[in-house]
Design an enzyme around this catalytic site. Structure first.
Site, short mmCIF file in Angstrom:
data_model
loop_
_atom_site.label_atom_id
_atom_site.label_comp_id
_atom_site.label_asym_id
_atom_site.label_seq_id
_atom_site.Cartn_x
_atom_site.Cartn_y
_atom_site.Cartn_z
N ARG A 1 95.99 8.23 -25.88
CA ARG A 1 95.07 7.87 -24.79
C ARG A 1 93.79 7.27 -25.36
O ARG A 1 92.96 7.98 -25.94
CB ARG A 1 94.74 9.10 -23.93
CG ARG A 1 93.75 8.77 -22.82
CD ARG A 1 93.74 9.76 -21.67
NE ARG A 1 93.20 11.05 -22.01
CZ ARG A 1 92.83 11.97 -21.11
NH1 ARG A 1 92.97 11.71 -19.81
NH2 ARG A 1 92.36 13.14 -21.50
N ASP B 1 86.77 19.94 -20.68
CA ASP B 1 86.60 18.67 -21.37
C ASP B 1 85.56 17.86 -20.61
O ASP B 1 84.87 18.40 -19.73
CB ASP B 1 87.93 17.93 -21.54
CG ASP B 1 88.55 17.46 -20.23
OD1 ASP B 1 87.90 17.58 -19.17
OD2 ASP B 1 89.68 16.95 -20.27
#
EC number: 2.3.3.9
Length: 554
Positions: free
Chosen positions: A182, A470
């Site tokens: 990613r 996150d």
């Protein structure tokens, strides 16, 4: 600093345009051990070509985002597009679907790309590893380049790591997960790499093109030789035009290194409100390169808050813990995603529950297992083909729920969900009917500051209060605080949520913090004040935090 530049070779047809400069890339970041294996002249030339061809279009798409956000903020709710109705109504087209190694995605593990976490992911037993250079990675120059080295070594079977305590980590699994990398979203710059265009204008490189370009250039052929392929998770998309930009990047890159068209496979995270209204269009634009869509739940909640933050009390969400996957707007979004994917032959991948086990606390672990099992049971029952976890101990829990539904089948693409009907109003039905609590306000301030502090020290995925946090969950926390203040909200006991009351909580969080030499709590508090207490609302907290604290200077 060790500068490096490269100018690509191109073949032109027709008149040569007037110009003063050849496009070029300069590496402004410091070179550490083995950095020259990533930042080779050939790789830098490829990055130069990517920026020359696609950099201006990236800026156009970012401008589109600002216009769309302005429109929503001024009362124009998003709708399914009339100009792309023909795409949605054409029942014939399908997407490329799974590439080699992506046929069964029932459990995927996510995590950053440092050597230890890379090895743990490859030994985890998951079907897929989301190698995350985005929200689970703090984009320090060290993390950006050394993450590429970890991936390079892992793909070639050469990765090992010895901890400071002397513990050796090695890949021991006989079957490792398929790697899906990613890159950073279109909005994030890479200030340690500078691109000069034809006019001589010098600007920061695109984090997306840097992460994608270095990984693809160095590993595409080796991945194919390994029986897999160059696969990518694409984050933060907001429109089919952004998807078309990625598709053109993929097509050019395949041609550049000489691999067949369609070798690249992407999985797009539907994690913004505008993208939820263009799922079929995103699949269509990427149809030669796309394997599926993912329900990026945390960024999706953040996107709802960001777009509706100034639209009045009815768009105010309660405590973050109350915004579950079963509330109306989240239920509509995930059901539409599954139906859309399976209609077009694409995989529908579920999101990540934030609960994580604690091996030192059996009670916490048992609660995490129960919460995750319930979440994955719901996803499997709704038709998802796979799901995410953030900890190896959760893989058996998630796998059991998907095994119960899938059995020996690798997926449930044949489940079409014709009963699902989602209207535009359903996607913005944010009424939950729960209060904002004092504990919820304190939790948001605490989580945001503690996460930002870790992020400034180079950590992107952080266990806080037995939840895996996150950048997305920090964004929810700070954006809720901003919205609660600007919408004059009170807690359930009648306490007004004001800048002054939040400042008092900031002081409390700093006083309670585990302070030690080298911590970044004061810097984190300054960033929090800027992104949660300021009059303006920065689109992403990572933008000012990166510019102020992560960019290396001479």
């Amino acid at each position: 600093m060790t500068p490096a530049t490269a100018t690509p070779m191109r073949t032109r047809t027709g008149p040569i345009p007037t110009q003063t400069h050849e496009p070029s890339i300069e590496i402004a970041g410091r070179f550490g051990p083995r950095y020259d294996e990533v930042l080779t002249p050939e790789a830098v030339a490829f990055l130069t070509e990517l920026h020359h061809r696609f950099g201006a279009r990236r800026h156009d798409r970012l401008a589109d985002r600002m216009r769309r956000r302005f429109e929503i903020g001024n009362g124009h709710d998003p709708q399914f597009r009339d100009d792309t109705r023909h795409i949605r109504e054409d029942a014939e087209w399908k997407v490329a679907g799974a590439g080699p190694g992506l046929e069964d995605r029932r459990v995927e593990i996510t995590g950053p790309t440092d050597p230890k976490m890379t090895i743990n992911a490859l030994n985890s037993g998951a079907k897929v590893w989301l190698a995350d250079q985005e929200d689970a990675t703090s984009p320090t120059w060290k993390n950006v380049i050394e993450g590429q080295l970890s991936l390079r070594d892992a793909i070639r079977g050469e990765l090992s790591f010895t901890s400071p305590e002397g513990k050796l980590y090695e890949v021991t699994a006989t079957e490792t997960p398929t790697i899906v990398m990613r890159p950073r979203g279109w909005h994030l710059p890479e200030q340690h790499i500078r691109f000069t265009d034809r006019t001589g204008r010098r600007m920061a490189a695109s984090g997306s093109l840097v992460d994608f370009g270095l990984y693809f250039f160095h590993n595409a052929e080796q991945l194919i030789a390994n029986g897999r392929g160059p696969y990518f998770y694409i984050a933060k998309l907001e429109s089919s035009e952004e998807a078309k930009l990625w598709d053109d990047v993929f097509t050019f890159s395949e041609q550049y290194v000489g691999i067949p068209h369609g070798t690249i496979r992407a999985t797009v995270l539907i994690e913004t409100l505008p993208a939820a209204f263009e799922m079929e269009e995103i699949l269509f634009e990427l149809r030669d390169h796309i394997a599926g869509l993912n329900a990026g739940r945390w960024d999706y909640i953040f996107s709802i808050i960001k777009n509706y933050r100034g639209r009045g009390a009815r768009f105010v969400l309660p405590d973050r813990s109350e915004v579950t996957m079963t509330v109306p707007f989240m239920r509509a979004y995930t059901e539409l995603l599954v139906k859309t994917c399976h209609k077009r032959g694409a995989f529908a991948i579920g999101g990540m529950s934030a609960f994580i086990p604690n091996r030192r606390d059996p009670e916490v672990t048992e609660r995490a297992f129960e919460k995750v099992a319930a979440d994955k049971k719901r996803e499997a029952g709704d038709g998802f083909d796979g799901t995410w976890v953030a900890h190896p101990d959760l893989i058996p829990v998630a796998r059991a729920e998907f095994d119960a539904v899938l059995g020996d089948r690798p997926n449930q693409l044949d489940r079409q969900r014709p009963e699902v009907e989602v209207a535009a109003a359903d996607l913005i039905d944010v009424h939950i009917g729960r209060p904002i609590t004092t504990a919820g306000v304190h939790g948001n301030v605490s989580v945001a500051i503690r996460y930002i502090e870790a992020w400034l020290r180079g950590l992107g995925a952080v266990a806080i209060d037995n939840l895996m946090e996150d950048a997305a969950t920090a964004e929810i926390s700070r954006s809720q605080v901003w919205q609660w203040i600007h919408q004059d909200r009170t807690t359930e006991d009648g306490t007004p949520i004001t800048r002054e009351s939040i400042e008092a909580l900031v002081a409390q969080v700093l006083a309670e913090a585990d302070r030690r030499e080298g911590d970044r709590f004061d810097d984190a508090a300054d960033i929090f004040r800027e992104v949660a207490l300021g009059q303006d609302f920065p689109a992403f907290l990572t933008l000012p935090a990166y510019a102020k604290y992560l960019v290396e200077t001479d």
